[in-house]
Design a protein around this motif. Sequence first.
Motif, short mmCIF file in Angstrom:
data_model
loop_
_atom_site.label_atom_id
_atom_site.label_comp_id
_atom_site.label_asym_id
_atom_site.label_seq_id
_atom_site.Cartn_x
_atom_site.Cartn_y
_atom_site.Cartn_z
N LEU A 25 0.70 -1.10 -0.12
CA LEU A 25 0.00 -0.12 0.03
C LEU A 25 0.70 1.33 -0.05
O LEU A 25 0.56 2.28 -0.75
CB LEU A 25 -0.96 0.11 1.05
N ARG A 26 2.05 1.19 0.82
CA ARG A 26 2.79 2.23 0.68
C ARG A 26 3.33 2.43 -0.71
O ARG A 26 3.52 3.93 -0.85
CB ARG A 26 4.20 2.18 1.72
N LYS A 27 3.81 1.74 -1.51
CA LYS A 27 4.20 1.86 -2.92
C LYS A 27 3.53 2.27 -3.55
O LYS A 27 3.68 3.12 -4.46
CB LYS A 27 4.84 0.32 -3.38
N VAL A 28 2.04 1.95 -3.49
CA VAL A 28 0.87 2.55 -4.23
C VAL A 28 0.86 3.92 -3.95
O VAL A 28 0.68 4.83 -4.92
CB VAL A 28 -0.41 1.70 -3.97
N ALA A 29 0.76 4.15 -2.62
CA ALA A 29 0.58 5.60 -2.44
C ALA A 29 1.76 6.50 -3.02
O ALA A 29 1.53 7.51 -3.52
CB ALA A 29 0.54 5.67 -0.89
N GLU A 30 2.99 5.99 -2.67
CA GLU A 30 4.19 6.61 -3.51
C GLU A 30 4.00 6.84 -4.77
O GLU A 30 4.37 7.90 -5.38
CB GLU A 30 5.49 5.88 -3.17
N GLY A 31 3.55 5.92 -5.62
CA GLY A 31 3.40 5.88 -6.97
C GLY A 31 2.23 6.93 -7.32
O GLY A 31 2.24 7.49 -8.65
N ASN A 32 1.25 7.36 -6.40
CA ASN A 32 0.33 8.04 -6.62
C ASN A 32 0.56 9.56 -6.21
O ASN A 32 -0.22 10.65 -5.97
CB ASN A 32 -1.11 7.86 -5.88
N ARG A 33 1.99 10.00 -5.83
CA ARG A 33 2.56 10.93 -5.22
C ARG A 33 1.75 11.51 -4.02
O ARG A 33 1.44 12.69 -4.07
CB ARG A 33 2.44 11.97 -6.33
N ALA A 34 1.52 10.60 -3.17
CA ALA A 34 0.85 10.93 -1.83
C ALA A 34 1.80 11.68 -0.92
O ALA A 34 3.15 11.39 -1.07
CB ALA A 34 0.28 9.70 -1.26
N PRO A 35 1.24 12.65 -0.21
CA PRO A 35 2.36 13.26 0.68
C PRO A 35 2.61 12.41 1.61
O PRO A 35 2.26 11.19 2.10
CB PRO A 35 1.09 14.20 1.41
N LYS A 36 4.17 12.67 2.17
CA LYS A 36 4.85 11.93 3.10
C LYS A 36 4.30 11.54 4.27
O LYS A 36 4.30 10.26 4.75
CB LYS A 36 6.08 12.87 3.35
N GLU A 37 3.48 12.31 4.75
CA GLU A 37 2.68 12.12 6.02
C GLU A 37 1.55 10.87 5.83
O GLU A 37 1.59 9.97 6.65
CB GLU A 37 1.56 13.40 6.31
N ILE A 38 1.03 10.72 4.60
CA ILE A 38 0.21 9.53 4.24
C ILE A 38 1.25 8.34 4.09
O ILE A 38 0.90 7.45 4.77
CB ILE A 38 -0.44 9.66 3.12
N THR A 39 2.22 8.40 3.27
CA THR A 39 3.01 7.19 3.34
C THR A 39 3.71 6.68 4.54
O THR A 39 3.79 5.49 4.75
CB THR A 39 4.16 7.36 2.36
N GLU A 40 4.25 7.79 5.48
CA GLU A 40 4.58 7.30 6.79
C GLU A 40 3.49 6.58 7.55
O GLU A 40 3.59 5.68 8.40
CB GLU A 40 5.10 8.60 7.57
N ARG A 41 2.42 7.20 7.55
CA ARG A 41 1.26 6.54 8.38
C ARG A 41 0.99 5.17 7.88
O ARG A 41 0.85 4.41 8.56
CB ARG A 41 0.03 7.60 8.25
N ILE A 42 1.05 4.69 6.40
CA ILE A 42 0.78 3.74 5.99
C ILE A 42 1.79 2.56 6.60
O ILE A 42 1.63 1.46 6.67
CB ILE A 42 0.62 3.41 4.49
N SER A 43 3.04 3.06 6.34
CA SER A 43 4.16 2.20 6.76
C SER A 43 4.29 1.72 8.02
O SER A 43 4.75 0.81 8.46
CB SER A 43 5.32 2.78 6.18
N HIS A 44 3.47 2.62 9.01
CA HIS A 44 3.51 2.21 10.43
C HIS A 44 2.14 1.25 10.63
O HIS A 44 1.99 1.06 11.93
CB HIS A 44 3.35 3.47 11.39
N LEU A 45 1.59 0.79 9.85
CA LEU A 45 0.40 0.11 9.98
C LEU A 45 0.87 -1.69 10.46
O LEU A 45 -0.06 -2.34 10.95
CB LEU A 45 -0.41 -0.07 9.03
N GLY A 46 2.13 -1.77 10.34
CA GLY A 46 2.60 -3.31 10.50
C GLY A 46 2.42 -4.17 9.17
O GLY A 46 1.97 -3.66 8.11
N LYS A 47 2.45 -5.34 9.28
CA LYS A 47 2.64 -6.34 8.24
C LYS A 47 1.23 -6.97 8.05
O LYS A 47 1.19 -7.88 7.26
CB LYS A 47 3.69 -7.32 8.57
N LYS A 48 0.35 -6.22 8.70
CA LYS A 48 -1.00 -6.91 8.58
C LYS A 48 -1.62 -6.89 7.13
O LYS A 48 -1.28 -6.06 6.47
CB LYS A 48 -2.15 -6.40 9.47
#
Length: 64
Positions: A25-48
């Motif tokens: 999901l983080r990779k998708v968000a980065e590909g969509n040029r999401a703000p860093k705040e969103i990609t960081e929040r996604i990356s902290h969700l764990g491996k679920k």
Amino acid sequence: MAGITPPDLQKALSGAEYPADSEQLRKVAEGNRAPKEITERISHLGKKKFENPAEVSKAVFQNE
């Protein structure tokens, strides 16, 4: 982390295929040029694995 809205998150995850883990999901968000705040929040969700966008939103916004 204030400032993220559910529509912002859904826009960032546009095109994601589910089920997906936070890394995918983080990779998708980065590909969509999401703000860093969103990609960081996604990356902290764990491996679920998330089955759909609603599960991601619940996980992201439950700790606000």
